[in-house]
Design a protein around this motif. Structure first.
Motif, short mmCIF file in Angstrom:
data_model
loop_
_atom_site.label_atom_id
_atom_site.label_comp_id
_atom_site.label_asym_id
_atom_site.label_seq_id
_atom_site.Cartn_x
_atom_site.Cartn_y
_atom_site.Cartn_z
N THR A 208 0.82 -1.22 0.00
CA THR A 208 0.00 0.00 0.00
C THR A 208 0.85 1.27 0.00
OG1 THR A 208 -1.79 -1.17 1.13
CG2 THR A 208 -1.85 1.23 1.20
N MET A 209 2.06 1.20 0.58
CA MET A 209 2.93 2.37 0.59
C MET A 209 3.27 2.81 -0.83
SD MET A 209 4.20 4.47 2.75
CE MET A 209 5.49 5.70 2.98
N LEU A 210 3.40 1.88 -1.74
CA LEU A 210 3.62 2.24 -3.14
C LEU A 210 2.43 3.02 -3.67
CD1 LEU A 210 5.11 -1.09 -4.57
CD2 LEU A 210 6.35 1.05 -4.20
N LEU A 211 1.23 2.51 -3.43
CA LEU A 211 0.02 3.15 -3.95
C LEU A 211 -0.15 4.56 -3.39
CD1 LEU A 211 -2.53 0.18 -3.80
CD2 LEU A 211 -1.25 1.04 -5.78
N ILE A 212 0.11 4.72 -2.09
CA ILE A 212 -0.03 6.03 -1.46
C ILE A 212 0.90 7.05 -2.13
CG2 ILE A 212 0.40 7.29 0.69
CD1 ILE A 212 -0.54 4.77 2.18
N ASN A 213 2.02 6.56 -2.65
CA ASN A 213 2.97 7.44 -3.32
C ASN A 213 2.80 7.44 -4.84
OD1 ASN A 213 5.20 8.58 -1.32
ND2 ASN A 213 4.60 6.54 -0.59
N PHE A 349 11.69 4.34 1.54
CA PHE A 349 10.85 5.53 1.52
C PHE A 349 11.18 6.43 2.72
CE2 PHE A 349 7.71 3.42 -1.39
CZ PHE A 349 7.65 4.45 -2.32
N TYR A 350 10.64 7.62 2.69
CA TYR A 350 10.88 8.63 3.71
C TYR A 350 10.47 8.19 5.12
CZ TYR A 350 6.02 9.21 2.34
OH TYR A 350 4.71 8.96 2.02
N ASP A 351 9.61 7.18 5.23
CA ASP A 351 9.16 6.74 6.56
C ASP A 351 10.21 5.90 7.27
OD1 ASP A 351 9.00 4.42 5.03
OD2 ASP A 351 7.05 3.82 5.84
N GLY A 352 11.26 5.50 6.56
CA GLY A 352 12.32 4.73 7.18
C GLY A 352 11.96 3.28 7.44
N ILE A 353 10.91 2.79 6.80
CA ILE A 353 10.44 1.41 7.03
C ILE A 353 10.24 0.66 5.72
CG2 ILE A 353 8.60 -0.03 8.02
CD1 ILE A 353 7.99 2.29 9.95
N HIS A 354 9.54 1.29 4.76
CA HIS A 354 9.06 0.57 3.58
C HIS A 354 9.97 0.76 2.36
CE1 HIS A 354 5.42 1.02 6.10
NE2 HIS A 354 5.19 -0.21 5.68
N PRO A 355 10.12 -0.30 1.56
CA PRO A 355 11.00 -0.22 0.39
C PRO A 355 10.41 0.57 -0.77
CG PRO A 355 10.01 -2.40 0.55
CD PRO A 355 9.60 -1.66 1.79
N THR A 356 11.29 1.24 -1.48
CA THR A 356 10.95 1.90 -2.75
C THR A 356 10.97 0.84 -3.86
OG1 THR A 356 13.27 2.34 -3.23
CG2 THR A 356 12.05 4.03 -1.98
N PRO A 357 10.60 1.21 -5.09
CA PRO A 357 10.75 0.26 -6.19
C PRO A 357 12.17 -0.30 -6.32
CG PRO A 357 9.31 2.03 -6.88
CD PRO A 357 9.83 2.41 -5.52
N ASN A 358 13.19 0.54 -6.07
CA ASN A 358 14.58 0.05 -6.14
C ASN A 358 14.83 -1.00 -5.05
OD1 ASN A 358 15.31 1.62 -8.32
ND2 ASN A 358 16.07 3.31 -7.07
N GLY A 359 14.28 -0.75 -3.87
CA GLY A 359 14.42 -1.73 -2.79
C GLY A 359 13.71 -3.02 -3.12
N TYR A 360 12.51 -2.91 -3.67
CA TYR A 360 11.77 -4.12 -4.06
C TYR A 360 12.51 -4.90 -5.14
CZ TYR A 360 7.36 -3.36 -1.51
OH TYR A 360 6.40 -3.24 -0.55
#
Length: 387
Positions: A208-213, A349-360
Motif C-alpha cells: 500500500t505504501m507504493l500506492l499512497i505514493n 521511503f521517507y518513513d524509514g520502514i518501507h522499500p521503494t521500487p529500487n528496494g523491491y
C-alpha cells in the motif's frame, strides 16, 4: 443470530475440502440455502440497532478476491450491506453508499451514488465485489433464475487513484439492516488454479505504501514473482502491520488450507521487534503446520527500521539462519555492506520502514538467488515459457 453464524462456520468447515472446492471451481461457500428468511427486526440488538449479519469465519487478505451473494428481496423497503470491514456497499432501494478505509483505518463514506434501476420486491439480485491487484469493483445485478443479467450497477476504483478503497481489511460479510430478504447463496472466490507458491506477509507484501505514493503495485517483489509464475499460480496475501501472532496463525490455518501450495513464503517479522520470543513461538507453529501438510516453508530475514533498535533484527536473523530451513536473505539484499544497520541509498521511503521500487527490485533479485527452484519450467506460466 449467534446460532445462524455458528451454523455458517460449521458449514464452512465441512464444505471447504479439496473435493468441494473443485466442485465450486475455486469458490469457497459460506452460506447455502436452507435457513429461513432474514428479517432485520428479529435479530440481536447491537448498539441499539437490530440487524442480521452473516460474517465469514476469518479475515481474508488475498490480493485477489471476489464475493457474491444471491438474494430475493421480500419487502418494499431495504437496507443491506455487503463487502468487507474496510470496504463495503450499503444498498438501498434506489441508492448505494460505498465505504472505504480512511488513513486511520476506520470505515468512511467514499461516495453515494444513485442506482439506474429500483430494487424491487420479489426480484432476484446478485450483489458483491471483485477485488484485483490494481482495482476493485462493486456490483448489483438484477438476475433471472439462470443468473442471466437483466440490469446492472457497477462501480470500479483503481488502486493508484483510490488506494484506500482497495485496502479492504477484515472479514467478508452480508448484513440486512432493514427489510426482509431470502438469502439463497453466498461465496468468496480467489482466482487461482493449481498455485505453486503462497506469500503471506505484512505491508512489504501488501504494497500500500507504493500506492499512497502514486506507484503501481507491480513493483513489489511479490508482483514481480507473479509476472513470472503467472497470477493464477502465485497467491499474494499481505496485510499492513501483520505479525507472527495467535491471530495470524488462526487465519493462516484457514487460508493456507484452501490450496496447500508446494512452497509457502512466510514474509513476517518486522512488526515483531518488541517481542522476538513471540515471533519464534508462532513462526514455529506456522512451520509445523506446513511440514505436516507436506509443504515447504520459506522464511525471510528481516530488515532494519528507523523506529526500532537493531538488536531484534539480529536476533531474528541469527535464529532464522540456525533453523536449517530455506530462507531468502532480504536483509543482505537491502542493507549496506559496511553498515548492516542501514538500508542502501534509494532503497527506502521517507518513513524509514518501507522499500521503494529500487528496494523491491533488490528483494526480487534475492529471491532469484536464494530460491532458484521456484523458477523451474513446470512452475512457470505458459506465457513466460513461450517468451
Amino acid at each position: 443470530m449467534k446460532i445462524i453464524i455458528k451454523m455458517m462456520c460449521l458449514f464452512f468447515l465441512l464444505a471447504c475440502t479439496k473435493d468441494e472446492m473443485n466442485t465450486f471451481e475455486g469458490a469457497i461457500p459460506f452460506y447455502k440455502e436452507g435457513i429461513s428468511n432474514l428479517r432485520s427486526d428479529i435479530l440481536d440488538k447491537k448498539d441499539g440497532v437490530q440487524k442480521s449479519l452473516f460474517t465469514f469465519i476469518s479475515n481474508v487478505y488475498t490480493d485477489e478476491l471476489s464475493q457474491e451473494v444471491i438474494i430475493r428481496i421480500l419487502s418494499d423497503d431495504i437496507d443491506l450491506s455487503v463487502g468487507k470491514d474496510l470496504g463495503f456497499m450499503n444498498i438501498y432501494k434506489e441508492r448505494v453508499d460505498i465505504y472505504k478505509s480512511n488513513k486511520d483505518y476506520q470505515a468512511a463514506l467514499n461516495e453515494s451514488l444513485p442506482l439506474s434501476f429500483t430494487l424491487n420486491k420479489d426480484m432476484l439480485y446478485s450483489i458483491g465485489f471483485d477485488k484485483r491487484e490494481d482495482s476493485v469493483s462493486f456490483f448489483i445485478r438484477e438476475i433471472e433464475a439462470d443468473k442471466n443479467v437483466l440490469k446492472e450497477f457497477k462501480r470500479t476504483y483503481s488502486a493508484q487513484k483510490d488506494p484506500y478503497q482497495l485496502l479492504m481489511w477484515g472479514k467478508p460479510f452480508f448484513a440486512v439492516r432493514r427489510g426482509e430478504v431470502k438469502l439463497l447463496d453466498s461465496w468468496i472466490t480467489a482466482p487461482f488454479h493449481n498455485p505453486v507458491l503462497s506469500i503471506f506477509g505484512d505491508s512489504f507484501v501488501e504494497g500500500t505504501m507504493l500506492l499512497i505514493n502514486g506507484i503501481d503495485r507491480k513493483y513489489r517483489w511479490s508482483s514481480m514473482l507473479t509476472s513470472v509464475l503467472g497470477k493464477e499460480r502465485c497467491l499474494i496475501d499481505g496485510k499492513g502491520g501483520e505479525m507472527m501472532s495467535d491471530e495470524f496463525i488462526n487465519r493462516f490455518k484457514i487460508e493456507n488450507s484452501w490450496y496447500k501450495t508446494k512452497y509457502v513464503i512466510l514474509a513476517l517479522g518486522t512488526n515483531n521487534y518488541l517481542d522476538v520470543e513471540k515471533y519464534k513461538k508462532y513462526m514455529l507453529q506456522a512451520i509445523s503446520i506446513l511440514r505436516n501438510n507436506g509443504q515447504i516453508p520459506v522464511l525471510l530475514t528481516v530488515t532494519p527500521r528507523k523506529d526500532r533498535d537493531y538488536e531484534p533484527v539480529k536476533l531474528i536473523n541469527d535464529w532464522i539462519k540456525s533453523m536449517n530451513i530455506k530462507y531468502i536473505d532480504m536483509h543482505e539484499a537491502v542493507t549496506k555492506e559496511n553498515d548492516p544497520t542501514q538500508w542502501r541509498d534509494g532503497y527506502l521511503f521517507y518513513d524509514g520502514i518501507h522499500p521503494t521500487p529500487n528496494g523491491y527490485k533488490a528483494m526480487y533479485e534475492q529471491v532469484l538467488k536464494d530460491l532458484p527452484e521456484i523458477f523451474k519450467e513446470d512452475h512457470l506460466s505458459m506465457s513466460y515459457q513461450n517468451s
